[in-house]
Structure formats: structure tokens, C-alpha cells
Design a protein around this motif. Structure first.
Motif, PDB file in Angstrom:
ATOM      1  N   GLY A   1     -76.099  13.439 -18.419  1.00 10.01           N
ATOM      2  CA  GLY A   1     -74.791  13.780 -17.875  1.00 10.01           C
ATOM      3  C   GLY A   1     -73.721  12.882 -18.462  1.00 10.01           C
ATOM      4  O   GLY A   1     -74.026  11.875 -19.112  1.00 10.01           O
ATOM      5  N   VAL A   2     -72.460  13.247 -18.239  1.00  7.82           N
ATOM      6  CA  VAL A   2     -71.364  12.451 -18.774  1.00  7.82           C
ATOM      7  C   VAL A   2     -71.346  11.058 -18.154  1.00  7.82           C
ATOM      8  O   VAL A   2     -71.013  10.080 -18.821  1.00  7.82           O
ATOM      9  N   GLN A   3     -71.759  10.967 -16.881  1.00 10.66           N
ATOM     10  CA  GLN A   3     -71.769   9.655 -16.225  1.00 10.66           C
ATOM     11  C   GLN A   3     -72.744   8.711 -16.927  1.00 10.66           C
ATOM     12  O   GLN A   3     -72.417   7.548 -17.198  1.00 10.66           O
ATOM     13  N   THR A   4     -73.945   9.225 -17.214  1.00  8.44           N
ATOM     14  CA  THR A   4     -74.939   8.405 -17.921  1.00  8.44           C
ATOM     15  C   THR A   4     -74.468   8.070 -19.322  1.00  8.44           C
ATOM     16  O   THR A   4     -74.674   6.956 -19.816  1.00  8.44           O
ATOM     17  N   TYR A   5     -73.829   9.036 -19.964  1.00 10.92           N
ATOM     18  CA  TYR A   5     -73.331   8.811 -21.322  1.00 10.92           C
ATOM     19  C   TYR A   5     -72.242   7.743 -21.337  1.00 10.92           C
ATOM     20  O   TYR A   5     -72.204   6.894 -22.230  1.00 10.92           O
ATOM     21  N   ALA A   6     -71.362   7.773 -20.327  1.00 10.85           N
ATOM     22  CA  ALA A   6     -70.316   6.758 -20.234  1.00 10.85           C
ATOM     23  C   ALA A   6     -70.937   5.372 -20.026  1.00 10.85           C
ATOM     24  O   ALA A   6     -70.489   4.380 -20.618  1.00 10.85           O
ATOM     25  N   ALA A   7     -71.970   5.290 -19.194  1.00  8.66           N
ATOM     26  CA  ALA A   7     -72.666   4.008 -18.988  1.00  8.66           C
ATOM     27  C   ALA A   7     -73.334   3.541 -20.268  1.00  8.66           C
ATOM     28  O   ALA A   7     -73.314   2.349 -20.602  1.00  8.66           O
TER      29      ALA A   7
ATOM     30  N   THR B   1     -64.498   8.735 -21.382  1.00 10.56           N
ATOM     31  CA  THR B   1     -65.786   8.060 -21.522  1.00 10.56           C
ATOM     32  C   THR B   1     -65.671   6.720 -22.225  1.00 10.56           C
ATOM     33  O   THR B   1     -66.552   5.868 -22.098  1.00 10.56           O
TER      34      THR B   1
ATOM     35  N   CYS C   1     -79.422  10.497 -22.270  1.00 15.10           N
ATOM     36  CA  CYS C   1     -78.484  10.762 -21.176  1.00 15.10           C
ATOM     37  C   CYS C   1     -78.605  12.200 -20.680  1.00 15.10           C
ATOM     38  O   CYS C   1     -78.895  13.127 -21.444  1.00 15.10           O
TER      39      CYS C   1
ATOM     40  N   THR D   1     -69.943  15.494 -24.680  1.00 17.78           N
ATOM     41  CA  THR D   1     -69.202  15.838 -23.459  1.00 17.78           C
ATOM     42  C   THR D   1     -69.150  17.348 -23.249  1.00 17.78           C
ATOM     43  O   THR D   1     -69.205  17.817 -22.110  1.00 17.78           O
TER      44      THR D   1
ATOM     45  N   LEU E   1     -59.217  11.220 -14.487  1.00 19.05           N
ATOM     46  CA  LEU E   1     -60.146  11.953 -13.618  1.00 19.05           C
ATOM     47  C   LEU E   1     -59.439  12.811 -12.570  1.00 19.05           C
ATOM     48  O   LEU E   1     -60.076  13.665 -11.940  1.00 19.05           O
TER      49      LEU E   1
ATOM     50  N   LEU F   1     -59.052   4.487 -14.683  1.00 19.57           N
ATOM     51  CA  LEU F   1     -59.871   5.692 -14.708  1.00 19.57           C
ATOM     52  C   LEU F   1     -59.245   6.884 -13.957  1.00 19.57           C
ATOM     53  O   LEU F   1     -59.382   8.024 -14.410  1.00 19.57           O
TER      54      LEU F   1
END
Length: 591
Positions: free
Chosen positions: A161-167, A114, A159, A102, A302, A298
Motif C-alpha cells: 500500500g501507499v502507507q507502506t511505500y511511504a514508510a 510520499t 510494500c 502510487t 492529504l 502532511l
């Protein structure tokens, strides 16, 4: 001495009440030569040992248990031990790498956020997985979860980005929790109830060893090839250790089919079969619950990243629509669902229901103060990644080691409630309460280790006894579903705990930084990146100020945790005092 007899007429009335062993069962249990590994003594043939009204997956595991040898059962448990060996290493590595991932995208404060989606979906995924295990088969379900787990590792390594990492964490969490769940179901399938706590403790005993290995591995990965390789290496190692157990399962199922204990599968998978399955697992209800919880939880982690913060249209919409979806879920389950995914007849059993609630508050407790613990150890007490992992590992090592003793105590006494009500919960409240005092920048790290020992002994006892509280009122047919419910309660608690942790962090930590750090220090940069926090020299004014801010944020988290533990203690007090020596659940060759 363990014996597993034909499931008696227990008069459960949906799981209510305990049973007494029949005179015939008592005679068999005391028969000479009846050792740790036993077979169903009431049956005259393997065919009779199967529950013909059970679902296909349950029949398959009963048939496999009827045909496999004692040496194969021992081999299965050895493989399980090695699976947990690798799993425990990857858990330590991923937990250690998480803040650096992150931070690589300058979003360190989303470390807790995440994991919210992964906890929600990971817990809900056990419901359809339970149906897969019961209707399709244990090895088939494990193979599917292994595939999803590998996909998660690949996504983590790649990944951007954080979004991809969270997915990616969602896939990894569903897969890893799914494999662990399958192993727990297998242990429940192959162990007598009075020995189950001991066997579950044995299976997780690798944590005693591997928690000391994960830290150096994480450190070497960060100093060497980088965090991406920390995920990539497990895409190779994990399938190598999990696949042999699937093969052993398939081998014994095929053997059972050759002996006529199992009939071939009914036919190909068609659209009507898929539709029927979606109805049976209440897929629509699961989607409503997962979407509602995700949208509602969430925003609490955020909101600080939005220009208008709580007034942001996105935050308002997520909370409103999340709440509406949760209301829609409750109405749908009450009035319109053809099949409810929650087995209410079992869930409404007093012991099962309050054990589930206890898991919600217990896992809430651990996630509230645990989400930023690794970062705090490095920033506040100056530990490196390896040393921080060692302190974090105290819980794993202590709980797994202590659970072996708990397993023997439960086998000896035949009861489990007293361990939670009179020992574990008071000790847990003491340990977390002391953290309020000791998790400050001017306190010696030795006191932190002491509180972790208290929490470890208490937590291990609570988890093992809570599992038994949910399984004891059930029968073999519903073990997978009950364990799925257990995981759902745990994941809901973890998700809410992560949400509260992130909400407290995003609210209190930047305010504390602005209050304590010197004027020439960028609050925004320190807030978003652990590397920026560690860049200030140990003992400097800026580093001490950052450490002070950590302590302020943690105080709110720990006070919240103690309040929730008091509720968990009350839930444990509502259990029935079940004598598990009198409960017979499983058939075939078992431990």
C-alpha cells in the motif's frame, strides 16, 4: 598545486572572517615536488598531525589520512565514483517507478506526498549521523547507513500500500542520503578547500553517464518483471559497491592503531553511554522537530482525500498538534535543552546562515515544479518512460558536467560568491520563468529541454558554491556537523516544496479536469491513476483536456517557484566574499 598545512590560528571568532596563509605555508606550497597529493608539511611526525582535542571519529580519519598511501587514496576515490555510478542509476529508476507504484494503489496524486516524510526524516537524520561520524567513526557510520538503505529497498519491493511505500521511502531516503553524506564528508576530509568543489564535482560525474541508462532500465522493468523487481535488484547491487570503501577505511584505521596513532576504543556500549549520546545529539529536540514538521506539512497533501476535507477532525488535529510541537521545539531549544543539536555559534555566521536559507528556497524551487514533471512529460507530450527520463536527466547531466568547469573556476579564482550572485541565480530565475510560458500542452518539447539546460547550469553552480559557503568558515572539527546542517536545510526546503506542490495539485488539478474533460470521462479515475491518463489516445479530446489541466496546475507551481528564487538570490548576496585559497582545514595525505 595543492597543499594542506597544519591548521593555523585562524581567529575564526565562531567562523567569522577569512585567513591569510602564513609565510611558512606559502614557502611550502611553492616547494619543488609538491604535487596534487600532499601531506602536512609542518609536522615532524604522523602523531603530531592529529588534533588531540578532536572527537574520536575526527582523530580516526586524521590518523587514516596520515598512514594511507597515495595509491589507496586514489583507490578510495575510484570506489566513490562507482558508488555514485550505482546510486545515480537507482535514483533515476526509483523516480521513474514512483508514479507507477502510487498508481498501482490508485493514489497517483500522492506521488509528492510520499516523499514529504522521507525528506524531513532524511534531513534530520544527518544530525545524529554527524555525531556518529565524529564520535564513533566514518566507516562505522557508513556501514550503518548502508544497512538502513537495504532495509528500505526490501520494504519498497514488498510494500502492499501507499502507507507502506511511504514508510519504505523513509528508510531508503535515510540510508541513501546517509551514504551520500558520508561520501561528502570523506571528500571534505581528504581534499584541500580550494580543490574541494572540483573533487565533489568529480565524485558526482557518473550522473553524466548513468542518467541515460536509468530510463531504459525502468522501461524494461515495467514491461518485464514489474516495479517490485526494480527495487529488489538494488538490495544486491548497492552493498556490493559500498562495502569495499568501508573495508578500506577499516583497514587504514587498524593500521593507524598498530602504529600507535589511535588508542583502542574506551569500552563496551552501556546504557549510560547511550543516554549520554542521546543527550549530545539532542534526540528529544530532533523528535519534536520531525514530528512537528510531519504533522504540520502532511495535511496539505492529504486533505482532498477526507470526506470533510479541511473540516476533517484528522486534518485539523494534525495541523494544530504539528504547530504546537514546532512551538515546543523552539521553546525547548531555547530554555531547556542540555545540548542543542544546532551549532548556533557556527550557524549564526553570516555566510553559513544565509547559505542554509538559500538551500531551503533553492530545494523548495526544484520540488515545487519537479514532483509531477515525469508524469507531465508522459501525459502532455506523449513520451514513454525512457524518453521522459531523458528529459528529466538534462538537469542531472548538465549540472554535473557544468560543475567540473565551476570547480576549475573556483580553484583558479579562489572565490565562489560571484558565480552565484552574478551568473547562477539570474539564470535560474530566467529558466523557471520561461517554464511558466512553455509548460503548456500546445508547446514544443524542445522549449522544455531548453529551460532544463538553463536550470541545470544554474542549479549545479548554486549547489557547489552553497556547499563551499557553509564549509569555508568552519574548521575540520565541525565539517561533519556543518554538512549535516546543509542537508537539513535542503531537506526542509524539499519537504516544504513537496507539500506546496501536493497542495496546489490536489486543489487545482481536479478543478481543471472538471473544467476541461468531456462528460463521459471519470475525473476521479483520471485524477488518481497515471495509467488512466495515458489510456486515452494521443491527440484525442480527453487526452488534450488532461494535458490542459496539467498546464494549469503547473502554472501556479512555477509562479510560486520564481517568487522563492528571488528570496534565494537575496540570501546569496549576503555571503562574505571568502578567498578560499587562504583557508587551511585538513591534515595528512590529501588532494
Amino acid at each position: 598545486m595543492a597543499s594542506t598545512d597544519r591548521q593555523t590560528d585562524r581567529g575564526l571568532d565562531h567562523g567569522l572572517g577569512t585567513t591569510q596563509a602564513s609565510e611558512k605555508e606559502a614557502d611550502v606550497a611553492q616547494a619543488p615536488g609538491n604535487g596534487v597529493f600532499t601531506t602536512d608539511p609542518d609536522n615532524n611526525s604522523d602523531q603530531e598531525s592529529l588534533d588531540h582535542e578532536a572527537q574520536a571519529g575526527v582523530k580516526a580519519v586524521q590518523a587514516a589520512a596520515a598512514v594511507w598511501t597515495k595509491s589507496q587514496l586514489v583507490l578510495a576515490y575510484v570506489i566513490i565514483w562507482f558508488i555514485y555510478f550505482v546510486t545515480s542509476i537507482q535514483e533515476v529508476v526509483i523516480r521513474s517507478l514512483n508514479p507507477y507504484v502510487t498508481s498501482a494503489f490508485s493514489l497517483h496524486s500522492l506521488t509528492a506526498a510520499t516523499s514529504i516524510m522521507s525528506n524531513i526524516i532524511g534531513g534530520l537524520s544527518k544530525i545524529p549521523l554527524a555525531k556518529i561520524l565524529d564520535s564513533w567513526g566514518r566507516p562505522q557510520g557508513m556501514a550503518l547507513m548502508l544497512f538502513i538503505w537495504i532495509i528500505g529497498f526490501i520494504m519498497m519491493a514488498a510494500c502492499d500500500g501507499v502507507q507502506t511505500y511511504a514508510a519504505a521511502q523513509v528508510f531508503s531516503s535515510v540510508g541513501s542520503q546517509g551514504v551520500s553524506y558520508c561520501l561528502t564528508v570523506f571528500i571534505s576530509d581528504t581534499s584541500a578547500l580550494k580543490n574541494r568543489a572540483l573533487m565533489l564535482s568529480f565524485a558526482t560525474s557518473p550522473y553524466i553517464i548513468t542518467t541515460w541508462i536509468g530510463g531504459p532500465i525502468s522501461q524494461s522493468v515495467l514491461e518485464g518483471p514489474g516495479w517490485r523487481w526494480g527495487f529488489g535488484v538494488f538490495t544486491i547491487v548497492v552493498p556490493v559497491v559500498v562495502a569495499p570503501l568501508c573495508i578500506l577505511f577499516f583497514f587504514n584505521q587498524r593500521k593507524a592503531k598498530k602504529l600507535g596513532l589511535l588508542t583502542p576504543s574506551s569500552g563496551p556500549i552501556t546504557l549510560s553511554v547511550v543516554k549520554k549520546y542521546c543527550i549530545e545529539v539532542d534526540l528529544f529536540g530532533i523528535i519534536l522537530l520531525a514530528g512537528g514538521m510531519a504533522l504540520f506539512l502532511l495535511p496539505f497533501s492529504l486533505w482532498s482525500y477526507q470526506e470533510d476535507q479541511w473540516r476533517s477532525p484528522m486534518i485539523i488535529c494534525m495541523i494544530v498538534f504539528g504547530g504546537l510541537l514546532l512551538i515546543a521545539f523552539a521553546l525547548y531549544e531555547k530554555f531547556w535543552a542540555p545540548v542543542t543539536f544546532i551549532p548556533f555559534s557556527l550557524l549564526m555566521d553570516r555566510t553559513v546562515f544565509f547559505a542554509g536559507l538559500m538551500f531551503v528556497f533553492e530545494f523548495f524551487n526544484s520540488m515545487v515544479w519537479g514532483s509531477y514533471f515525469s508524469s507531465m512529460l508522459q501525459v502532455v507530450w506523449g513520451l514513454n518512460v525512457t524518453e521522459a527520463s531523458y528529459v528529466s536527466a538534462i538537469y542531472r547531466v548538465g549540472s554535473c558536467l557544468w560543475c567540473l568547469l565551476v570547480g576549475f573556476l573556483i580553484r583558479w579564482t579562489g572565490r565562489f560568491k560571484w558565480l552565484v550572485v552574478y551568473f547562477a541565480m539570474p539564470l535560474m530565475i530566467l529558466g523557471v520563468g520561461l517554464m511558466i510560458k512553455f509548460r503548456q500542452h500546445d508547446v514544443n518539447i524542445g522549449y522544455i529541454c531548453m529551460t532544463q539546460i538553463f536550470v541545470a547550469f544554474a542549479g549545479g553552480t548554486i549547489v557547489v558554491c552553497g556547499e563551499l559557503a557553509m564549509m569555508a568558515p568552519s574548521d575540520h572539527q565541525h565539517i561533519a556537523v556543518i554538512l549535516a546542517m546543509l542537508n537539513l536545510f535542503s531537506s526542509i526546503g524539499s519537504a516544504i516544496g513537496s507539500t506546496v506542490s501536493a497542495a496546489i495539485w490536489t486543489s487545482e488539478f481536479p478543478k481543471a479536469l472538471a473544467k476541461y474533460v468531456p462528460a463521459d470521462v471519470s475525473v476521479a479515475k483520471v485524477y488518481s491513476d497515471i495509467n488512466a491518463q495515458l489510456s486515452y489516445a494521443w491527440g484525442s479530446t480527453a487526452r488534450t483536456a488532461i494535458a490542459h489541466a496539467y498546464g494549469d496546475a503547473q502554472r501556479y507551481m512555477l509562479i510560486t517557484s520564481v517568487c522563492m528564487l528571488a528570496v534565494a538570490w537575496a540570501c546569496a548576496g549576503m555571503w562574505r566574499d571568502i578567498r578560499i585559497k587562504d583557508v587551511k582545514q585538513v591534515k595528512g595525505t590529501v588532494i
